[in-house]
Design a protein around this motif. Structure first.
Motif, PDB file in Angstrom:
ATOM      1  N   THR A 178       0.701  -1.403   0.160  1.00 37.35           N
ATOM      2  CA  THR A 178       0.002  -0.041  -0.064  1.00 37.35           C
ATOM      3  C   THR A 178       1.042   1.358   0.067  1.00 37.35           C
ATOM      4  O   THR A 178       0.459   2.352  -0.155  1.00 37.35           O
ATOM      5  CB  THR A 178      -0.995   0.275   1.195  1.00 37.35           C
ATOM      6  OG1 THR A 178      -0.237   0.029   2.524  1.00 37.35           O
ATOM      7  CG2 THR A 178      -1.905  -1.310   1.207  1.00 37.35           C
ATOM      8  N   GLU A 180       3.648   4.069  -1.243  1.00 43.85           N
ATOM      9  CA  GLU A 180       4.190   4.853  -2.350  1.00 43.85           C
ATOM     10  C   GLU A 180       5.831   4.216  -2.609  1.00 43.85           C
ATOM     11  O   GLU A 180       6.360   4.473  -1.667  1.00 43.85           O
ATOM     12  CB  GLU A 180       4.122   6.253  -2.461  1.00 43.85           C
ATOM     13  CG  GLU A 180       4.436   6.853  -3.890  1.00 43.85           C
ATOM     14  CD  GLU A 180       4.294   8.125  -3.944  1.00 43.85           C
ATOM     15  OE1 GLU A 180       5.239   8.692  -4.831  1.00 43.85           O
ATOM     16  OE2 GLU A 180       4.057   8.823  -3.058  1.00 43.85           O
ATOM     17  N   TYR A 182       9.422   3.931  -4.871  1.00 39.88           N
ATOM     18  CA  TYR A 182      10.391   4.767  -5.850  1.00 39.88           C
ATOM     19  C   TYR A 182      11.556   3.607  -6.083  1.00 39.88           C
ATOM     20  O   TYR A 182      12.075   3.139  -5.030  1.00 39.88           O
ATOM     21  CB  TYR A 182      10.842   6.149  -5.330  1.00 39.88           C
ATOM     22  CG  TYR A 182      11.846   6.624  -6.324  1.00 39.88           C
ATOM     23  CD1 TYR A 182      11.472   7.552  -7.331  1.00 39.88           C
ATOM     24  CD2 TYR A 182      13.453   6.401  -6.077  1.00 39.88           C
ATOM     25  CE1 TYR A 182      12.395   7.908  -8.231  1.00 39.88           C
ATOM     26  CE2 TYR A 182      14.258   7.045  -7.002  1.00 39.88           C
ATOM     27  CZ  TYR A 182      13.705   7.580  -7.775  1.00 39.88           C
ATOM     28  OH  TYR A 182      14.736   8.441  -8.970  1.00 39.88           O
ATOM     29  N   THR A 205       1.991  -2.388 -11.672  1.00 39.13           N
ATOM     30  CA  THR A 205       1.087  -1.760 -12.367  1.00 39.13           C
ATOM     31  C   THR A 205      -0.205  -2.458 -12.292  1.00 39.13           C
ATOM     32  O   THR A 205      -1.126  -2.161 -11.845  1.00 39.13           O
ATOM     33  CB  THR A 205       1.508  -1.565 -13.561  1.00 39.13           C
ATOM     34  OG1 THR A 205       2.633  -0.678 -13.950  1.00 39.13           O
ATOM     35  CG2 THR A 205       0.319  -0.805 -14.665  1.00 39.13           C
ATOM     36  N   GLY A 208      -1.735  -2.426  -9.013  1.00 38.69           N
ATOM     37  CA  GLY A 208      -2.506  -1.141  -8.368  1.00 38.69           C
ATOM     38  C   GLY A 208      -1.559  -0.196  -7.630  1.00 38.69           C
ATOM     39  O   GLY A 208      -1.889   0.725  -6.977  1.00 38.69           O
ATOM     40  N   VAL A 209      -0.059  -0.527  -7.478  1.00 39.45           N
ATOM     41  CA  VAL A 209       0.754   0.153  -6.645  1.00 39.45           C
ATOM     42  C   VAL A 209       1.175   1.572  -7.379  1.00 39.45           C
ATOM     43  O   VAL A 209       1.362   1.502  -8.420  1.00 39.45           O
ATOM     44  CB  VAL A 209       1.969  -0.635  -6.587  1.00 39.45           C
ATOM     45  CG1 VAL A 209       2.995   0.209  -5.414  1.00 39.45           C
ATOM     46  CG2 VAL A 209       1.497  -2.151  -5.723  1.00 39.45           C
ATOM     47  N   THR A 210       1.293   2.593  -6.251  1.00 38.93           N
ATOM     48  CA  THR A 210       1.813   3.787  -6.830  1.00 38.93           C
ATOM     49  C   THR A 210       3.285   3.821  -6.794  1.00 38.93           C
ATOM     50  O   THR A 210       3.881   3.686  -5.680  1.00 38.93           O
ATOM     51  CB  THR A 210       1.156   4.793  -5.915  1.00 38.93           C
ATOM     52  OG1 THR A 210      -0.233   4.989  -6.007  1.00 38.93           O
ATOM     53  CG2 THR A 210       1.790   6.174  -6.380  1.00 38.93           C
ATOM     54  N   TYR A 211       3.784   4.015  -7.982  1.00 40.82           N
ATOM     55  CA  TYR A 211       5.305   4.110  -7.904  1.00 40.82           C
ATOM     56  C   TYR A 211       5.933   4.867  -9.003  1.00 40.82           C
ATOM     57  O   TYR A 211       5.113   5.273 -10.071  1.00 40.82           O
ATOM     58  CB  TYR A 211       5.835   2.566  -8.089  1.00 40.82           C
ATOM     59  CG  TYR A 211       5.554   2.199  -9.544  1.00 40.82           C
ATOM     60  CD1 TYR A 211       6.664   2.118 -10.254  1.00 40.82           C
ATOM     61  CD2 TYR A 211       4.395   1.601  -9.937  1.00 40.82           C
ATOM     62  CE1 TYR A 211       6.318   1.328 -11.806  1.00 40.82           C
ATOM     63  CE2 TYR A 211       4.202   0.798 -11.121  1.00 40.82           C
ATOM     64  CZ  TYR A 211       5.272   0.896 -12.088  1.00 40.82           C
ATOM     65  OH  TYR A 211       5.111   0.530 -13.428  1.00 40.82           O
ATOM     66  N   HIS A 212       7.261   5.218  -9.063  1.00 44.04           N
ATOM     67  CA  HIS A 212       7.833   5.654  -9.994  1.00 44.04           C
ATOM     68  C   HIS A 212       9.235   5.200 -10.294  1.00 44.04           C
ATOM     69  O   HIS A 212       9.799   4.856  -9.319  1.00 44.04           O
ATOM     70  CB  HIS A 212       8.378   7.143  -9.784  1.00 44.04           C
ATOM     71  CG  HIS A 212       8.798   7.914 -10.814  1.00 44.04           C
ATOM     72  ND1 HIS A 212       8.124   7.884 -12.072  1.00 44.04           N
ATOM     73  CD2 HIS A 212      10.112   8.294 -10.879  1.00 44.04           C
ATOM     74  CE1 HIS A 212       9.130   8.757 -12.988  1.00 44.04           C
ATOM     75  NE2 HIS A 212      10.097   9.097 -12.030  1.00 44.04           N
ATOM     76  N   ARG A 249       6.076  13.497   0.606  1.00 47.39           N
ATOM     77  CA  ARG A 249       4.776  13.490   0.219  1.00 47.39           C
ATOM     78  C   ARG A 249       4.093  12.213   1.002  1.00 47.39           C
ATOM     79  O   ARG A 249       2.835  12.433   1.161  1.00 47.39           O
ATOM     80  CB  ARG A 249       4.629  12.659  -1.146  1.00 47.39           C
ATOM     81  CG  ARG A 249       5.216  13.720  -2.312  1.00 47.39           C
ATOM     82  CD  ARG A 249       4.916  13.280  -3.651  1.00 47.39           C
ATOM     83  NE  ARG A 249       5.612  11.830  -3.856  1.00 47.39           N
ATOM     84  CZ  ARG A 249       6.640  11.653  -4.463  1.00 47.39           C
ATOM     85  NH1 ARG A 249       7.403  12.996  -4.623  1.00 47.39           N
ATOM     86  NH2 ARG A 249       7.342  10.622  -4.692  1.00 47.39           N
ATOM     87  N   THR A 250       4.730  11.505   1.662  1.00 45.22           N
ATOM     88  CA  THR A 250       3.990  10.303   2.256  1.00 45.22           C
ATOM     89  C   THR A 250       4.205  10.428   3.987  1.00 45.22           C
ATOM     90  O   THR A 250       3.331   9.478   4.612  1.00 45.22           O
ATOM     91  CB  THR A 250       4.792   9.104   1.978  1.00 45.22           C
ATOM     92  OG1 THR A 250       6.334   8.912   2.133  1.00 45.22           O
ATOM     93  CG2 THR A 250       4.274   8.988   0.537  1.00 45.22           C
TER      94      THR A 250
END
Length: 251
Positions: A178, A180, A182, A205, A208-212, A249-250
């Motif tokens: 859950t 974020e 990087y 992806t 549904g993971v938020t990542y960069h 951000r987190t």
């Protein structure tokens, strides 16, 4: 930037006592917590310097010796500067130590590290941030997937073998994450190939993971570590910008 206090601490685990370094702003107040996972060379002055820099940005930072079962840091003798000529003998000594740290034992330890931070008066409550380097990137990704309710963010720099065909590959925990994430990959890194990066990104992806995720062109595996020949000053500064942006951000 605030003054920083850094101390050596001992953390009780289910398998013994882990020595660690704890750094935090020297202002008496609690700050968001970050667990910094070491590279294979281990807890040493260079990592303490990195923890101090992160603490100066307003965080309480814990750097455990994840090889504590084999002794207090440094587990193997290290030169002040690790050049290519010394790497073979160092990794010959480190190989059995690294292989002995199984995913199961590492995640038992992660529970102890997170619990230590949760109870620390200099760490703020709530989920923590993670940052990991080389093998520490694997530990950060595993921790984010094993303890999702306790991790708000995880950064992985020049990590190796984050997505393989092994049954226990860390990327397979993606559907539990859950936080974020990087990823700052090293360019032309044999331990994290373009195929592995693609597999990692597809899996995250789909979950549904938020990542960069990005590749640091021209930077070698280990580019953040100033006491090694792989260090790249420009790439290290880019890493700091990415890491501090993620944490702001987190946490």
């Amino acid at each position: 930037m605030p003054a920083v206090s850094g101390t050596s601490v001992d953390i009780p685990t289910r398998d013994g006592t882990a020595d660690a370094y704890l750094a935090h702003p020297d202002d008496g107040g609690p700050h968001p917590a970050v667990l910094l996972y070491m590279d294979a060379f281990g807890l040493r002055p260079g990592l303490r310097t990195m923890a101090d820099r992160l603490a100066s940005a307003g965080y309480t930072v814990l750097v455990p010796n994840v090889f504590y079962r084999h002794g207090r840091a440094p587990v193997v003798e290290l030169p002040d500067f690790i050049d290519p000529g010394r790497r073979p003998e160092i990794f010959e000594a480190l190989g059995p130590v690294m292989r002995a740290l199984t995913p199961e034992s590492a995640m038992r330890d992660a529970d102890a590290y997170l619990s230590y931070l949760a109870a620390s008066p200099v760490a703020g409550g709530g989920p923590v941030g993670l940052t990991g380097y080389c093998m520490g990137a694997v530990l950060a990704l595993r921790t984010a997937g094993t303890y999702p309710e306790r991790v708000a963010a995880a950064a992985c720099f020049h990590g190796g073998r984050l997505a393989t065909d092994a049954a226990d590959s860390p990327h397979l925990l993606a559907d539990r994450i859950t936080a974020e994430l990087y990823f700052g990959h090293a360019d032309e890194d044999p331990s994290m190939t373009t195929d592995q990066i693609a597999l990692l990104e597809r899996t995250l992806t789909a979950a549904g993971v938020t990542y960069h995720s990005e590749v640091y062109r021209g930077a070698r595996h280990g580019f953040t570590q100033a006491d090694t020949a792989a260090h790249d000053a420009q790439a290290e500064e880019r890493h700091w910008q990415a890491l501090l942006g993620l944490l702001s951000r987190t946490l």
